[in-house]
Motif scaffolding. Structure first.
Motif, PDB file in Angstrom:
ATOM      1  N   HIS A  75       8.388-125.948  45.472  1.00 25.76           N
ATOM      2  CA  HIS A  75       7.840-124.744  46.112  1.00 25.76           C
ATOM      3  C   HIS A  75       8.679-123.496  45.833  1.00 25.76           C
ATOM      4  O   HIS A  75       8.269-122.395  46.168  1.00 25.76           O
ATOM      5  CB  HIS A  75       7.763-124.951  47.628  1.00 25.76           C
ATOM      6  N   VAL A  76       9.866-123.683  45.247  1.00 23.75           N
ATOM      7  CA  VAL A  76      10.795-122.561  45.036  1.00 23.75           C
ATOM      8  C   VAL A  76      11.240-122.519  43.579  1.00 23.75           C
ATOM      9  O   VAL A  76      11.638-123.541  43.016  1.00 23.75           O
ATOM     10  CB  VAL A  76      12.045-122.685  45.941  1.00 23.75           C
ATOM     11  N   ALA A  77      11.180-121.335  42.977  1.00 20.48           N
ATOM     12  CA  ALA A  77      11.704-121.138  41.624  1.00 20.48           C
ATOM     13  C   ALA A  77      12.863-120.155  41.696  1.00 20.48           C
ATOM     14  O   ALA A  77      12.697-119.016  42.138  1.00 20.48           O
ATOM     15  CB  ALA A  77      10.616-120.595  40.694  1.00 20.48           C
ATOM     16  N   LEU A 148       7.530-119.484  46.304  1.00 28.29           N
ATOM     17  CA  LEU A 148       8.638-118.552  46.488  1.00 28.29           C
ATOM     18  C   LEU A 148       9.445-118.418  45.197  1.00 28.29           C
ATOM     19  O   LEU A 148       9.935-119.412  44.650  1.00 28.29           O
ATOM     20  CB  LEU A 148       9.559-119.027  47.613  1.00 28.29           C
ATOM     21  N   TYR A 149       9.566-117.177  44.720  1.00 32.35           N
ATOM     22  CA  TYR A 149      10.381-116.870  43.542  1.00 32.35           C
ATOM     23  C   TYR A 149      11.638-116.137  44.011  1.00 32.35           C
ATOM     24  O   TYR A 149      11.534-115.122  44.703  1.00 32.35           O
ATOM     25  CB  TYR A 149       9.601-115.992  42.558  1.00 32.35           C
ATOM     26  N   CYS A 173       3.076-110.359  39.205  1.00 32.58           N
ATOM     27  CA  CYS A 173       3.073-111.806  39.473  1.00 32.58           C
ATOM     28  C   CYS A 173       2.893-112.124  40.955  1.00 32.58           C
ATOM     29  O   CYS A 173       2.743-113.294  41.332  1.00 32.58           O
ATOM     30  CB  CYS A 173       4.365-112.435  38.964  1.00 32.58           C
ATOM     31  N   LEU A 174       2.951-111.096  41.800  1.00 29.71           N
ATOM     32  CA  LEU A 174       2.761-111.314  43.235  1.00 29.71           C
ATOM     33  C   LEU A 174       1.291-111.594  43.531  1.00 29.71           C
ATOM     34  O   LEU A 174       0.407-110.914  43.017  1.00 29.71           O
ATOM     35  CB  LEU A 174       3.218-110.080  44.019  1.00 29.71           C
ATOM     36  N   THR A 175       1.036-112.607  44.353  1.00 31.31           N
ATOM     37  CA  THR A 175      -0.322-112.921  44.798  1.00 31.31           C
ATOM     38  C   THR A 175      -0.331-113.045  46.315  1.00 31.31           C
ATOM     39  O   THR A 175       0.713-112.935  46.971  1.00 31.31           O
ATOM     40  CB  THR A 175      -0.823-114.242  44.190  1.00 31.31           C
ATOM     41  N   ALA A 176      -1.505-113.298  46.871  1.00 35.85           N
ATOM     42  CA  ALA A 176      -1.619-113.480  48.323  1.00 35.85           C
ATOM     43  C   ALA A 176      -0.993-114.793  48.777  1.00 35.85           C
ATOM     44  O   ALA A 176      -0.784-115.004  49.980  1.00 35.85           O
ATOM     45  CB  ALA A 176      -3.089-113.435  48.731  1.00 35.85           C
ATOM     46  N   ASP A 177      -0.658-115.682  47.833  1.00 31.67           N
ATOM     47  CA  ASP A 177      -0.152-117.009  48.178  1.00 31.67           C
ATOM     48  C   ASP A 177       1.328-117.208  47.869  1.00 31.67           C
ATOM     49  O   ASP A 177       1.882-118.262  48.168  1.00 31.67           O
ATOM     50  CB  ASP A 177      -0.956-118.084  47.443  1.00 31.67           C
ATOM     51  N   ASN A 178       1.961-116.212  47.250  1.00 33.52           N
ATOM     52  CA  ASN A 178       3.384-116.377  46.954  1.00 33.52           C
ATOM     53  C   ASN A 178       4.188-115.187  47.476  1.00 33.52           C
ATOM     54  O   ASN A 178       3.622-114.213  47.983  1.00 33.52           O
ATOM     55  CB  ASN A 178       3.621-116.607  45.453  1.00 33.52           C
ATOM     56  N   ALA A 179       5.492-115.291  47.367  1.00 31.07           N
ATOM     57  CA  ALA A 179       6.397-114.204  47.755  1.00 31.07           C
ATOM     58  C   ALA A 179       7.522-114.141  46.730  1.00 31.07           C
ATOM     59  O   ALA A 179       7.850-115.141  46.082  1.00 31.07           O
ATOM     60  CB  ALA A 179       6.967-114.435  49.155  1.00 31.07           C
TER      61      ALA A 179
END
Length: 231
Positions: A75-77, A148-149, A173-179
């Motif tokens: 879930h995390v990069a 999560l980036y 690269c930001l979407t409604a599903d990531n941060a």
């Protein structure tokens, strides 16, 4: 409230040095978060804790409803440094390398980001400029499909034009599903992109919406200086 990451009452120390003394925060999807603080304030440590690279001494970290552990790695990069690639690798080799390491790696996305960053697939890592090596690592990081980036000083050492270009790609690269969590000292280059600000100072954390700062006719850099000037 929906969140990607939640940190509750976190303590961390290295030997006799206390880094965090009970900090709490949460990260919502659809946000670019600025993680600010002086050298040694714990920015990199917090990113490593979220990425499960190091462990807290007390407190809880929840990522996508799981306590931070091997499960949350998907879930995390965390953006690595280019020195962690073999210098003989071509950009295409680095893509294959990451594809083998991460099941969530998207090669189609990688090739698209190479196009956006003007990266040549046949170029060897050792023959790239520092700026293009940074772009390679950003490309590899954002080619993973995660929530999560975490970026630690992603535009350090880049010239002003390249900083702008790189930040525009990051923002895309930001979407409604990531941060996207960005640790940086370069506030003037980044403040227009931030939605939420977290400031680490004196082992504590201050949070504020970037919009609230702007409504007060204040720059994020000025607000930051006020916070770290408090004793």
């Amino acid at each position: 409230m929906k969140y990607i990451a939640k940190v509750d009452n976190l303590y961390k120390r290295y030997g006799n040095t206390v880094v965090f003394d009970g900090i709490s925060l949460y990260i919502e999807p659809g946000k670019i978060i600025g993680l600010l603080g002086e050298n040694g304030a714990g920015k990199t440590t917090l990113i490593k804790l979220l990425s499960d690279i190091c462990k807290a001494d007390a407190g809880n970290i929840i990522i996508c409803e799981h306590p931070v552990c091997h499960i949350t790695h998907s879930h995390v990069a965390y953006m690595l440094e280019s020195s962690q690639l073999y210098p003989w690798m071509r950009v295409s080799d680095a893509i294959n390398y990451f594809s083998d390491m991460f099941s969530d790696f998207d090669k189609v996305k990688a090739f698209e980001l190479c196009r956006k960053f003007n990266l040549e697939l046949k170029k060897k890592i050792r023959n790239l400029s520092k700026g293009n090596q940074e772009r390679v690592m950003l490309m590899l990081t954002f080619s993973r499909n995660v929530e999560l980036y975490c970026l630690d000083e992603p535009i350090g050492g880049l010239d002003p034009k390249m900083k702008k270009e790189v930040m525009e790609v990051i923002a895309s690269c930001l979407t409604a599903d990531n941060a996207i969590l960005i640790s940086s000292h370069l506030l003037r280059d980044l403040e227009e992109y931030f939605d939420i600000i977290y400031i680490l100072h004196n082992r504590k954390i201050t949070s504020v919406s970037a919009e609230v700062i702007k409504q007060g006719n204040q720059r994020i850099e000025d607000f930051y200086m006020e916070v770290i000037g408090r004793d």
